[in-house]
Design an enzyme around this catalytic site. Structure first.
Site, mmCIF file in Angstrom:
data_model
loop_
_atom_site.group_PDB
_atom_site.id
_atom_site.type_symbol
_atom_site.label_atom_id
_atom_site.label_comp_id
_atom_site.label_asym_id
_atom_site.label_seq_id
_atom_site.Cartn_x
_atom_site.Cartn_y
_atom_site.Cartn_z
ATOM 1 N N GLY A 109 0.791 -1.224 0.000
ATOM 2 C CA GLY A 109 0.000 0.000 0.000
ATOM 3 C C GLY A 109 0.820 1.270 0.000
ATOM 4 O O GLY A 109 0.276 2.369 -0.081
ATOM 5 N N GLU A 163 -4.545 -0.548 6.493
ATOM 6 C CA GLU A 163 -5.772 -0.865 5.761
ATOM 7 C C GLU A 163 -6.044 0.083 4.587
ATOM 8 O O GLU A 163 -6.356 -0.388 3.488
ATOM 9 C CB GLU A 163 -6.965 -0.864 6.721
ATOM 10 C CG GLU A 163 -8.277 -1.234 6.064
ATOM 11 C CD GLU A 163 -9.469 -1.023 6.984
ATOM 12 O OE1 GLU A 163 -10.468 -1.737 6.824
ATOM 13 O OE2 GLU A 163 -9.389 -0.122 7.855
ATOM 14 N N LYS A 177 20.273 6.007 2.283
ATOM 15 C CA LYS A 177 20.557 6.317 3.684
ATOM 16 C C LYS A 177 21.248 5.171 4.413
ATOM 17 O O LYS A 177 21.713 5.326 5.536
ATOM 18 C CB LYS A 177 19.266 6.718 4.395
ATOM 19 C CG LYS A 177 18.721 8.059 3.885
ATOM 20 C CD LYS A 177 17.367 8.397 4.437
ATOM 21 C CE LYS A 177 16.907 9.762 3.917
ATOM 22 N NZ LYS A 177 16.811 9.814 2.434
ATOM 23 N N LYS A 232 18.351 -0.007 7.836
ATOM 24 C CA LYS A 232 18.297 -0.443 6.440
ATOM 25 C C LYS A 232 19.649 -1.014 5.980
ATOM 26 O O LYS A 232 19.684 -1.903 5.123
ATOM 27 C CB LYS A 232 17.877 0.708 5.534
ATOM 28 C CG LYS A 232 16.433 1.143 5.707
ATOM 29 C CD LYS A 232 15.444 0.061 5.321
ATOM 30 C CE LYS A 232 15.336 -0.119 3.823
ATOM 31 N NZ LYS A 232 14.271 -1.086 3.444
ATOM 32 N N VAL A 274 12.421 9.497 -4.048
ATOM 33 C CA VAL A 274 11.523 9.390 -5.195
ATOM 34 C C VAL A 274 10.533 10.543 -5.145
ATOM 35 O O VAL A 274 10.017 10.908 -4.088
ATOM 36 C CB VAL A 274 10.796 8.034 -5.238
ATOM 37 C CG1 VAL A 274 11.729 6.937 -5.693
ATOM 38 C CG2 VAL A 274 10.182 7.680 -3.907
ATOM 39 N N LEU A 275 10.274 11.117 -6.299
ATOM 40 C CA LEU A 275 9.442 12.312 -6.386
ATOM 41 C C LEU A 275 8.003 12.006 -5.999
ATOM 42 O O LEU A 275 7.384 11.093 -6.546
ATOM 43 C CB LEU A 275 9.471 12.864 -7.816
ATOM 44 C CG LEU A 275 10.825 13.389 -8.294
ATOM 45 C CD1 LEU A 275 10.807 13.597 -9.791
ATOM 46 C CD2 LEU A 275 11.178 14.678 -7.580
ATOM 47 N N SER A 304 5.165 9.353 -0.316
ATOM 48 C CA SER A 304 4.532 9.748 0.939
ATOM 49 C C SER A 304 5.526 10.434 1.871
ATOM 50 O O SER A 304 6.580 9.878 2.190
ATOM 51 C CB SER A 304 3.957 8.499 1.616
ATOM 52 O OG SER A 304 3.527 8.793 2.918
ATOM 53 N N THR A 348 15.916 22.904 5.196
ATOM 54 C CA THR A 348 16.770 22.676 6.363
ATOM 55 C C THR A 348 18.113 23.390 6.257
ATOM 56 O O THR A 348 18.604 23.945 7.235
ATOM 57 C CB THR A 348 17.011 21.160 6.559
ATOM 58 O OG1 THR A 348 17.452 20.608 5.315
ATOM 59 C CG2 THR A 348 15.739 20.473 7.000
ATOM 60 N N ARG A 352 17.966 18.352 10.563
ATOM 61 C CA ARG A 352 17.371 17.541 11.622
ATOM 62 C C ARG A 352 18.394 16.533 12.131
ATOM 63 O O ARG A 352 19.424 16.312 11.496
ATOM 64 C CB ARG A 352 16.120 16.834 11.094
ATOM 65 C CG ARG A 352 15.033 17.823 10.678
ATOM 66 C CD ARG A 352 13.909 17.156 9.931
ATOM 67 N NE ARG A 352 14.346 16.622 8.639
ATOM 68 C CZ ARG A 352 13.517 16.123 7.729
ATOM 69 N NH1 ARG A 352 12.219 16.082 7.965
ATOM 70 N NH2 ARG A 352 13.979 15.657 6.585
#
Length: 415
Positions: free
Chosen positions: A74, A100, A193, A205, A233-234, A237, A257, A325
């Protein structure tokens, strides 16, 4: 992208509005109502590169007629994986996600809009070994794309237990079950990263990549493992572009930043095409890195987006610098100095090689991390992560007691 940007700039100076149509292949396969597809130019149109040439026969060869399972189905990458895999006509596409709304949306899209009915939507945590064994027992997937992960760096800095649980330990669980049930291929979706990782998210990761490398050489594994590493990625989310859009819509300010910060960018469809392609060429524990092109300054990105909205940066909408950050790098890297990068059989995919990892050592370290996660030992977990990720590779064995150098999140802010 460069051509579009020049056109937009010239038209803007002449106060001529500019709109765009989708690419020719999208027009052919999409809505026949041409006027309905005319839309404003977006920043993705200007950052876009030449279309990637993908070897469709080799992709179809390992996906067509097979059962394919996608974790994190999703999400931004997971859902695009599902769209592109469905075009290869697998016998079944198993969608696994613990959220969901996203799972519901991609299943409905595949069935209702793309006329692909051979789907199975499984609402589950991919780290639940009992549930995942049931899924593998029922569907017997031949190919597994593992896209499930937490990715937001500051959030993972404040929630390291969940970062390690959902990224590192879930990867081990799914990889183990893929081996147990004889899946033919396991493809990990990784990130830049993970290179010289200085954050909890990056370290979690990096360990996922080590699992792929190590599991690929297991004596009991017939599964082919590979990992695919790429940058931002453009429009995914929580990425910077949707954030900037909201800030511009509110009238600003747009928050950056650091004035010199750069990032690599790629469109979601392009990244997914190359992930699928890497799955076709991947063998025993390889990690691949995608050609991300040239890095983009975040200030230039903000400036372009403000201009595309019809405003002037600094006059109509301010750009504010708010500081990096915790753990955030000024410039992301696609590989480290200790890694060797060589061409693969695809021009946009490069092979990353480094000395192998001792599997027994890695298994023991992962067991320790699992115990710390279960016990809720946050600060000890962070220290252990730093030690593991700083371990040197000597004579083909990754082990050691190196001290980590990650920037720490204040203890009062850590869960």
């Amino acid at each position: 992208g460069d051509v579009r940007e020049r056109i937009v700039q010239v038209a803007r100076e002449a106060t001529v509005p500019v709109k765009t149509l989708p690419a020719l292949n999208e027009l052919i396969t999409g809505d026949l109502n041409l006027t309905g597809q005319i839309r404003p130019v977006e920043v993705e149109d200007l950052l876009g590169r030449e279309p990637v040439d993908v070897d469709l026969p080799s992709i179809a060869g390992y996906l067509a007629g097979e059962v394919v399972l996608v974790t994190g189905a999703g999400g931004s990458i997971g859902s695009e994986l599902c769209r592109q895999i469905a075009r290869m006509r697998p016998t079944r596409l198993v969608l696994v996600d613990n959220g969901e709304p996203g799972l519901f949306e991609i299943e409905r899209e595949l069935v209702d809009e793309r006329d692909f009915h051979a789907t199975a939507a499984v609402l589950a945590d991919a780290g639940n070994a009992t549930k995942m064994r049931q899924v593998f027992e029922k569907y017997r997937p031949a190919v597994v794309f593992h896209a499930a992960a937490y990715k937001h760096v500051p959030l993972m800095e404040a929630n390291p237990l969940e970062a390690v649980r959902n990224n590192t330990l879930v990867t081990r669980t799914v990889a183990d079950i893929a081996v147990e049930f004889g899946a033919k291929r396991f493809v990990l979706v990784s990130t830049d990263k993970a290179v010289n990782a200085k954050t909890v998210m990056g370290q979690s990761k990096a360990l996922c990549e080590w699992i792929v490398e190590s599991w690929g050489y297991r004596d009991d594994a017939t599964t082919k493992f590979c990992g695919v590493r790429f940058g931002n990625v453009l429009g995914s989310s929580g990425s910077v572009i949707p954030i900037f859009r909201k800030q511009i819509a509110r009238g600003g300010p747009v928050t950056v930043t650091h004035a010199e910060m750069t990032r690599f960018f790629m469109t979601i469809p392009e990244a997914v095409q190359l992930i699928i392609q890497a799955g076709a060429i991947g063998g025993r524990g390889q990690v691949y890195v995608l050609d991300m092109g040239e890095p983009v300054k975040i200030t230039d990105l903000a400036d372009t987006m403000i201009r595309l909205s019809g405003k002037e940066p600094g006059r109509d909408i301010a750009i504010e610098f708010v500081g990096a950050r915790p753990g955030e790098k000024l410039h992301e890297e696609l590989w480290s100095e200790t890694e060797t990068v060589s061409p693969s059989s695809h021009e946009a995919i490069m092979l990353v090689t480094r000395p192998p990892i001792d599997q027994q050592w890695l298994e023991a370290e992962l067991d320790d991390l699992a115990h710390l996660v279960e016990a809720g030992e946050t600060l000890e977990l962070i220290g252990r992560l730093n030690t593991i990720c700083a371990a040197p590779r000597r004579n083909g064995v990754l082990a050691g007691d190196g001290a980590g150098a990650a920037e720490a999140t204040p203890a009062s802010e850590i869960v």
